[in-house]
Enzyme design. Structure first.
Site, PDB file in Angstrom:
ATOM      1  N   GLU A   1       0.822  -1.227   0.000  1.00  0.00           N
ATOM      2  CA  GLU A   1       0.000   0.000   0.000  1.00  0.00           C
ATOM      3  C   GLU A   1       0.853   1.274   0.000  1.00  0.00           C
ATOM      4  OE1 GLU A   1      -3.626  -0.167   2.099  1.00  0.00           O
ATOM      5  OE2 GLU A   1      -3.481  -2.334   2.349  1.00  0.00           O
TER       6      GLU A   1
HETATM    7  C1  LIG Z   1       2.278  -9.770   1.719  1.00  0.00           C
HETATM    8  C2  LIG Z   1       1.866  -8.788   0.645  1.00  0.00           C
HETATM    9  C3  LIG Z   1       0.527  -8.497   0.468  1.00  0.00           C
HETATM   10  C4  LIG Z   1       0.120  -7.648  -0.562  1.00  0.00           C
HETATM   11  N1  LIG Z   1      -1.232  -7.422  -0.766  1.00  0.00           N
HETATM   12  C5  LIG Z   1      -1.619  -6.748  -1.882  1.00  0.00           C
HETATM   13  C6  LIG Z   1      -3.015  -6.653  -2.219  1.00  0.00           C
HETATM   14  O1  LIG Z   1      -3.896  -7.114  -1.487  1.00  0.00           O
HETATM   15  N2  LIG Z   1      -3.356  -6.039  -3.384  1.00  0.00           N
HETATM   16  C7  LIG Z   1      -2.430  -5.502  -4.241  1.00  0.00           C
HETATM   17  O2  LIG Z   1      -2.802  -4.976  -5.263  1.00  0.00           O
HETATM   18  N3  LIG Z   1      -1.103  -5.558  -3.918  1.00  0.00           N
HETATM   19  C8  LIG Z   1      -0.680  -6.177  -2.778  1.00  0.00           C
HETATM   20  N4  LIG Z   1       0.670  -6.269  -2.469  1.00  0.00           N
HETATM   21  C9  LIG Z   1       1.643  -5.689  -3.384  1.00  0.00           C
HETATM   22  C10 LIG Z   1       2.267  -4.406  -2.889  1.00  0.00           C
HETATM   23  O3  LIG Z   1       1.324  -3.373  -2.829  1.00  0.00           O
HETATM   24  C11 LIG Z   1       3.464  -4.095  -3.791  1.00  0.00           C
HETATM   25  O4  LIG Z   1       4.445  -5.051  -3.478  1.00  0.00           O
HETATM   26  C12 LIG Z   1       3.993  -2.691  -3.622  1.00  0.00           C
HETATM   27  O5  LIG Z   1       3.130  -1.763  -4.181  1.00  0.00           O
HETATM   28  C13 LIG Z   1       5.385  -2.505  -4.255  1.00  0.00           C
HETATM   29  O6  LIG Z   1       5.404  -2.984  -5.554  1.00  0.00           O
HETATM   30  P1  LIG Z   1       6.549  -4.021  -6.007  1.00  0.00           P
HETATM   31  O7  LIG Z   1       6.626  -5.099  -5.026  1.00  0.00           O
HETATM   32  O8  LIG Z   1       6.288  -4.375  -7.413  1.00  0.00           O
HETATM   33  O9  LIG Z   1       7.901  -3.216  -5.898  1.00  0.00           O
HETATM   34  P2  LIG Z   1       8.525  -2.224  -7.016  1.00  0.00           P
HETATM   35  O10 LIG Z   1       7.493  -1.237  -7.418  1.00  0.00           O
HETATM   36  O11 LIG Z   1       9.183  -3.037  -8.063  1.00  0.00           O
HETATM   37  O12 LIG Z   1       9.623  -1.478  -6.160  1.00  0.00           O
HETATM   38  C14 LIG Z   1      10.898  -2.042  -5.862  1.00  0.00           C
HETATM   39  C15 LIG Z   1      11.724  -0.993  -5.116  1.00  0.00           C
HETATM   40  O13 LIG Z   1      11.895   0.166  -5.946  1.00  0.00           O
HETATM   41  C16 LIG Z   1      11.400   1.310  -5.270  1.00  0.00           C
HETATM   42  N5  LIG Z   1      10.803   2.244  -6.244  1.00  0.00           N
HETATM   43  C17 LIG Z   1       9.895   1.970  -7.207  1.00  0.00           C
HETATM   44  N6  LIG Z   1       9.553   3.092  -7.866  1.00  0.00           N
HETATM   45  C18 LIG Z   1      10.266   4.100  -7.314  1.00  0.00           C
HETATM   46  C19 LIG Z   1      10.360   5.496  -7.522  1.00  0.00           C
HETATM   47  N7  LIG Z   1       9.649   6.111  -8.479  1.00  0.00           N
HETATM   48  N8  LIG Z   1      11.183   6.212  -6.744  1.00  0.00           N
HETATM   49  C20 LIG Z   1      11.905   5.609  -5.769  1.00  0.00           C
HETATM   50  N9  LIG Z   1      11.882   4.300  -5.499  1.00  0.00           N
HETATM   51  C21 LIG Z   1      11.067   3.556  -6.260  1.00  0.00           C
HETATM   52  C22 LIG Z   1      10.356   0.796  -4.314  1.00  0.00           C
HETATM   53  O14 LIG Z   1      10.118   1.705  -3.260  1.00  0.00           O
HETATM   54  C23 LIG Z   1      11.004  -0.505  -3.842  1.00  0.00           C
HETATM   55  O15 LIG Z   1      11.941  -0.240  -2.841  1.00  0.00           O
HETATM   56  C24 LIG Z   1       1.098  -7.062  -1.402  1.00  0.00           C
HETATM   57  C25 LIG Z   1       2.457  -7.318  -1.184  1.00  0.00           C
HETATM   58  C26 LIG Z   1       2.853  -8.170  -0.174  1.00  0.00           C
HETATM   59  C27 LIG Z   1       4.311  -8.464   0.020  1.00  0.00           C
END
Ligand SMILES: Cc1cc2nc3c(=O)[nH]c(=O)nc-3n(C[C@H](O)[C@H](O)[C@H](O)COP(=O)(O)OP(=O)(O)OC[C@H]3O[C@@H](n4cnc5c(N)ncnc54)[C@H](O)[C@@H]3O)c2cc1C
Length: 406
Positions: A383
């Protein structure tokens, strides 16, 4: 041993709660005591806690902030709901995640954006636990940047047909309905939100195993292969999917922040208990000043996080009562981001310090600090990651010209 009475006074100020609010929070506490032994067992067996739906619905908690018009909705105001989530957060991030997703991310969103028919059909059953909801925004290649998602839909024979994949979806394999976000096929704008039944042909959810923490919470990958959705199951106006998603995240983030306050409070209770009885170098470790430093730090973080969440909840409630006031919305959105950012980091630090105070016993999953450490780590990711929230908070002060990407 420090008395329970003193523990209850941790981070609470006189909010002049009404009798109705007090009774509700007492009921939440009673419910949490019932959840604890079951959650403990599930955690150690590393399995999903499938009793939550029944317990929460028997205490009328699944529709806590939903209007009394719908099913078992309790019509709780935002502050009361946040206080309830704090208490539930003490039982663990897995427990709180189940409720947050079902109620904050999904039911509040349906209440805000849904048609009257959708609300009557879905919230009446959702508040009673007859339907469970999940929120499908994230994809394998679209996380922090939801605008880059690739799930798509087209209209065929008077229905929408959705294709794509969602990833990391909490409640994903137990939900009856998932709110799915998708672009019109071949386009990168005009995102829409749909309420998709798990019984639709072409819908499949597969539980994700081997997570670092949250073993008692269901997380799934969701596959949509030519899934047909009736026309009346679009959520919100055509093309407004991103607005629906962002408003859902505002609700969800507040619930995460409140849950983190509960985690910090539970860690502090554990530290106080343990350091009051554990003896090393001839005295209770609570007498060692470096242990006291851990207690003081967590206590300060608890008070700060608690007040931030209260402020965010108060502003959100004011916005709920004046939804046309854009300035109030932005102020609530900023404060919710700030509360989630601060409380998530503070909860991880609190769990880390609690593990340290417990020494080797802190390294065992038999004890609550280790579980909090593994579980609350996710609150810095889901989130809105820490980094995304940092940017959001800074830009809310600097102005939109300072957005790093767009
Ligand atoms: C247990 C769990 C439950 C979840 N439940 C849900 C759910 O119910 N519904 C749902 O839709 N999602 C859910 N998620 C997903 C979660 O919301 C995402 O993991 C989160 O939004 C981050 O996306 P990502 O993992 O793809 O990381 P990425 O977006 O790939 O990010 C990787 C890293 O890069 C950084 N980064 C990315 N863009 C930028 C930027 N512009 N500037 C600086 N840093 C940046 C991030 O902060 C992070 O450190 C869940 C995740 C987990 C682990």
């Amino acid at each position: 041993m420090i008395e329970e009475k003193e523990f209850n006074a941790l981070s609470s100020i006189n909010l002049d709660l009404t009798e109705e609010q007090r009774i509700l929070l007492k009921t939440v506490d009673e419910m949490c005591r019932k959840i604890r032994p079951i959650e403990d067992r599930c955690y150690l067996e590393r399995r999903f806690n499938d009793s939550l739906k029944d317990i929460l619905s028997s205490y009328h908690m699944l529709g806590l902030p939903i209007s009394k018009k719908y099913g078992d909705g309790q019509g709780a105001d935002t502050v009361t709901y946040a206080l309830a989530l704090e208490r539930i957060g003490e039982e663990g991030t897995g427990v709180r995640t189940f409720l947050s997703v079902h109620t904050s991310l999904c039911q509040l969103t349906i209440q805000q954006w849904g048609t009257e028919e959708q609300k009557e059909a879905l919230l009446a059953k959702g508040t009673r636990g007859e339907y469970i909801f999940a929120f499908g925004l994230t994809e394998p290649n679209a996380g922090s940047d939801p605008a880059s998602l690739s799930t798509n839909f087209e209209e065929r024979n008077g229905r929408y047909v959705i294709n794509g994949q969602k990833m990391w979806i909490s409640n994903g394999s137990i939900a009856d309905y998932v709110i799915v976000f998708a672009y019109p096929k071949g386009k990168r704008e005009g995102m829409c939100a749909f309420i998709v039944s798990k019984d639709s042909p072409g819908f499949e959810a597969r539980r994700i195993e081997n997570k670092m923490g949250l073993p008692t919470s269901d997380t799934a990958a969701v596959y949509l292969d030519n899934v047909e959705v009736p026309k009346d199951m679009m959520l919100g106006p055509q093309g407004k999917g991103l607005s629906v998603a962002y408003s859902a995240l505002m609700n969800g983030r507040l619930s995460v922040a409140a849950g983190c306050v509960g985690v910090i409070r539970d860690c502090l209770k554990e530290m106080l208990n343990y350091s009051s009885v554990r003896v090393q170098h001839g005295k209770k470790i609570g007498k060692h000043q470096l242990v006291q430093r851990h207690i003081a730090k967590v206590s300060a973080e608890l008070e700060a996080s608690y007040l931030l969440v209260l402020k965010a909840a108060y502003l959100k409630q004011r916005y709920v009562e004046n939804t046309s006031n854009i300035q109030l919305r932005e102020e609530a959105d900023r404060m919710i981001a700030l509360a989630k950012y601060y409380a998530a980091n503070a909860s991880f630090d609190a769990a880390n310090r609690a593990v340290q105070v417990f020494g080797a016993n802190g390294y065992s999953l038999e004890n609550r600090p280790a579980r909090h450490l593994l579980d609350t780590r996710v609150t810095m990711i889901y989130e809105g990651t820490n980094e995304i929230l940092e940017q959001k908070i800074a830009v809310s002060l600097l102005g939109k010209d300072f957005e790093a990407y767009r």
